[in-house]
Motif scaffolding. Sequence first.
Motif, PDB file in Angstrom:
ATOM      1  N   GLU A  25     -13.740  38.999 -43.065  1.00 24.02           N
ATOM      2  CA  GLU A  25     -13.904  38.556 -41.682  1.00 24.02           C
ATOM      3  C   GLU A  25     -13.132  37.253 -41.487  1.00 24.02           C
ATOM      4  OE1 GLU A  25     -15.464  40.208 -39.257  1.00 24.02           O
ATOM      5  OE2 GLU A  25     -15.916  41.797 -40.698  1.00 24.02           O
ATOM      6  N   SER A  41     -18.434  29.024 -52.400  1.00 25.92           N
ATOM      7  CA  SER A  41     -19.825  28.997 -51.922  1.00 25.92           C
ATOM      8  C   SER A  41     -20.693  28.067 -52.762  1.00 25.92           C
ATOM      9  CB  SER A  41     -20.426  30.405 -51.976  1.00 25.92           C
ATOM     10  OG  SER A  41     -20.624  30.786 -53.324  1.00 25.92           O
ATOM     11  N   VAL A  91     -12.550  33.529 -40.113  1.00 26.26           N
ATOM     12  CA  VAL A  91     -13.394  32.389 -39.766  1.00 26.26           C
ATOM     13  C   VAL A  91     -12.499  31.440 -38.975  1.00 26.26           C
ATOM     14  CG1 VAL A  91     -14.801  30.478 -40.615  1.00 26.26           C
ATOM     15  CG2 VAL A  91     -14.787  32.659 -41.853  1.00 26.26           C
ATOM     16  N   GLY A  92     -12.667  31.450 -37.665  1.00 23.36           N
ATOM     17  CA  GLY A  92     -11.796  30.651 -36.811  1.00 23.36           C
ATOM     18  C   GLY A  92     -10.347  30.995 -37.079  1.00 23.36           C
ATOM     19  N   ILE A 147     -16.459  30.798 -47.908  1.00 17.74           N
ATOM     20  CA  ILE A 147     -15.444  30.703 -46.864  1.00 17.74           C
ATOM     21  C   ILE A 147     -14.186  30.137 -47.514  1.00 17.74           C
ATOM     22  CG2 ILE A 147     -14.789  29.586 -44.696  1.00 17.74           C
ATOM     23  CD1 ILE A 147     -17.753  29.696 -43.907  1.00 17.74           C
ATOM     24  N   THR A 161     -20.930  34.733 -49.033  1.00 23.00           N
ATOM     25  CA  THR A 161     -21.112  33.441 -48.366  1.00 23.00           C
ATOM     26  C   THR A 161     -19.942  32.480 -48.544  1.00 23.00           C
ATOM     27  OG1 THR A 161     -22.315  32.571 -50.274  1.00 23.00           O
ATOM     28  CG2 THR A 161     -23.628  33.557 -48.499  1.00 23.00           C
ATOM     29  N   SER A 214     -10.655  28.819 -47.152  1.00 21.74           N
ATOM     30  CA  SER A 214      -9.668  28.259 -46.222  1.00 21.74           C
ATOM     31  C   SER A 214      -8.267  28.634 -46.685  1.00 21.74           C
ATOM     32  CB  SER A 214      -9.796  26.734 -46.166  1.00 21.74           C
ATOM     33  OG  SER A 214      -9.352  26.166 -47.395  1.00 21.74           O
ATOM     34  N   GLN A 239     -13.647  35.132 -44.798  1.00 17.58           N
ATOM     35  CA  GLN A 239     -14.909  35.255 -45.533  1.00 17.58           C
ATOM     36  C   GLN A 239     -15.014  36.688 -46.041  1.00 17.58           C
ATOM     37  OE1 GLN A 239     -18.432  34.303 -43.278  1.00 17.58           O
ATOM     38  NE2 GLN A 239     -19.573  33.860 -45.137  1.00 17.58           N
TER      39      GLN A 239
END
Length: 119
Positions: free
Chosen positions: A68, A42, A70-71, A87, A85, A89, A76
Amino acid sequence: MSGEKIPTGITLHQKSRVLEIAFADGRTFRLPYELLRVYSPSAEVRGHGAGQEVLQTGKRNVEIRSIEPVGSYAIQPSFSDGHGTGIYSWDYLYELGETQAELWAQYLEKLKAAGASRD
């Protein structure tokens, strides 16, 4: 993103505060929640450019409350200290797994230099 750096399983171990992530290439990493928190991707942690990183202190007992998707490329997490905040990958999580020993040593050194604590 490499096809091998796709997770095949993500498990939160709440008692030991470790995120276990298995990848399609057969590698599995156990990432402590504290490591994930202090190396959050973040802007709050990394800043907006080189030299703007913010040393995270007092994160020894941080927990992950939820994750959660993310795509199809990241997660996240929401941490117990209110941070949510970052993310992460799949490539970043893989990198954290591969370099966690070095990253941990760097973190402890930065805390020592700043006279700061994990507690």
